[in-house]
Design an enzyme around this catalytic site. Structure first.
Site, PDB file in Angstrom:
ATOM      1  N   HIS A 212      51.529 -14.646 -14.852  1.00 53.80           N
ATOM      2  CA  HIS A 212      52.995 -14.701 -14.830  1.00 53.80           C
ATOM      3  C   HIS A 212      53.432 -15.722 -15.885  1.00 53.80           C
ATOM      4  O   HIS A 212      53.335 -16.922 -15.664  1.00 53.80           O
ATOM      5  CB  HIS A 212      53.412 -15.129 -13.410  1.00 53.80           C
ATOM      6  CG  HIS A 212      54.880 -15.195 -13.173  1.00 53.80           C
ATOM      7  ND1 HIS A 212      55.500 -14.397 -12.242  1.00 53.80           N
ATOM      8  CD2 HIS A 212      55.859 -15.968 -13.713  1.00 53.80           C
ATOM      9  CE1 HIS A 212      56.798 -14.679 -12.224  1.00 53.80           C
ATOM     10  NE2 HIS A 212      57.034 -15.629 -13.098  1.00 53.80           N
ATOM     11  N   HIS A 214      56.116 -17.365 -18.724  1.00 56.04           N
ATOM     12  CA  HIS A 214      57.474 -17.553 -19.223  1.00 56.04           C
ATOM     13  C   HIS A 214      57.355 -17.828 -20.722  1.00 56.04           C
ATOM     14  O   HIS A 214      56.386 -18.431 -21.167  1.00 56.04           O
ATOM     15  CB  HIS A 214      58.152 -18.717 -18.498  1.00 56.04           C
ATOM     16  CG  HIS A 214      58.623 -18.352 -17.111  1.00 56.04           C
ATOM     17  ND1 HIS A 214      59.777 -18.817 -16.556  1.00 56.04           N
ATOM     18  CD2 HIS A 214      58.082 -17.526 -16.179  1.00 56.04           C
ATOM     19  CE1 HIS A 214      59.935 -18.305 -15.334  1.00 56.04           C
ATOM     20  NE2 HIS A 214      58.905 -17.531 -15.090  1.00 56.04           N
ATOM     21  N   CYS A 245      64.570 -20.985 -17.147  1.00 53.84           N
ATOM     22  CA  CYS A 245      63.708 -21.922 -16.462  1.00 53.84           C
ATOM     23  C   CYS A 245      64.597 -23.029 -15.939  1.00 53.84           C
ATOM     24  O   CYS A 245      65.209 -23.754 -16.716  1.00 53.84           O
ATOM     25  CB  CYS A 245      62.658 -22.467 -17.422  1.00 53.84           C
ATOM     26  SG  CYS A 245      61.621 -23.685 -16.628  1.00 53.84           S
TER      27      CYS A 245
HETATM   28 ZN   LIG Z   1      58.917 -16.268 -13.515  1.00 49.86          ZN
END
Ligand SMILES: [Zn+2]
Length: 307
Positions: A212, A214, A245
């Site tokens: 996962h 970013h 974020c």
């Molecule tokens: Zn995420």
């Protein structure tokens, strides 16, 4: 020269986190109707796993206040898993009440992140999920586990790969069938990501791991390529790169599903996703948010369309 790389997985499962992880971090509220339309478009494009909402106090996460309505109203495709993030027992019960197919729980790999965000140690935070896991087992509902800050933490910097392995192993031992390793602040590079994956794979079977990423520092696709080379075949991503974020203002969100699928198509890795329909879904939600998709691939195709 034959550049075919036999170490890459032949097929990858995309876990679409846009409707939850993505929208949760978008400032502009999106109506239940639009979320439902997005989820249906994603399933129509061939996405087979959609994290469709989170059952958390609307006071904390206003964007997820409509999750009950969303789960109740989506036209379900029986081939699709509609999952929910459940931070506590109350949220879990709400998810079960609307027939979420799977639930997800989470823990941080960083002790200070855990303390600052949920006011307890990593160990305590994991133990709090035991009643959820016990009930899910009884009902035959699968539980996915997220580990955040697997490479770096906004408070303590670098995170040791062994620490990530410890947390992942604990979630697995508790009963999570898959552990999604999240580079929450997007600081990883193929070097740090590979080291982390090697450490975790020594304790958790690779087939039960997902990544996962970013794209905060623009490394997400490169990190995904590194993860594929480590044998990872489950990738979390968000349509149109939704999200942000919360720990780094202005930073970009999840890696865009369009970018990931373009990469996988180019590598000859099967996803069974209709790329054109995927692009359309991204344009749909971006229009609703009033901003361009955070996906270079999507932007390039959009420009071609407008020529
Ligand atoms: Zn995420």
């Amino acid at each position: 020269m034959n550049i075919q790389n036999t170490t890459l997985p032949p097929q990858v499962k995309i876990v679409e986190v846009g409707p939850r992880d993505g929208l949760q971090n978008e400032a502009k509220p999106i109506s239940a109707i639009d979320k439902i339309a997005l989820i249906e478009q994603l399933s129509d494009a061939g996405i087979r796993y959609i994290e469709s909402g989170s059952f958390v106090s609307p006071k904390w996460v206003p964007q997820m206040a409509t999750s009950t309505e969303v789960f109740q109203s989506i036209k379900r495709n029986e081939k699709v898993t509609y999952a929910a993030l459940t931070p506590n027992m109350k949220g879990y019960e709400a998810a079960i009440a609307v027939n979420a197919d799977e639930v997800a729980i989470f823990a941080a790999a960083s002790e200070s992140f855990s303390q600052k965000n949920i006011n307890c140690s990593i160990e305590e935070s994991i133990d709090r999920f035991s009643p959820i896991i016990a009930d899910a087992k009884k009902r035959n509902i699968k539980v996915r586990g997220y580990v955040s800050c697997v490479v770096g933490c906004p408070y303590e910097g670098k995170i040791l790969p062994e620490q990530v392995a410890k947390v992942a192993q604990k979630l697995l031992a508790m009963g999570c069938y898959e552990i999604s390793l999240g580079d929450t602040i997007g600081v990883g590079t193929p070097a740090s990501v590979t080291k982390m994956l090697q450490a975790v794979s020594a304790h958790v079977p690779t087939a039960q791991l997902a990544v996962h990423f970013h794209d905060t520092y623009g490394q997400a696709l490169t990190n995904i390529y590194a993860a594929l080379q480590c044998g990872i075949s489950v990738i979390d991503s968000a349509i149109a790169g939704l999200g942000g974020c919360p720990y780094a203002k202005g930073a970009s969100g999840n890696v865009a599903t369009e970018d990931v699928v373009y990469l996988l198509n180019g590598l000859g890795i099967k996803t069974n996703i209709d790329f054109e329909k995927l692009l359309q879904a991204g344009w749909f939600i971006s229009k609703k948010l009033g901003k361009p998709p955070i996906s270079k691939v999507s932007t390039a195709y959009l420009a071609q369309q407008n020529i």
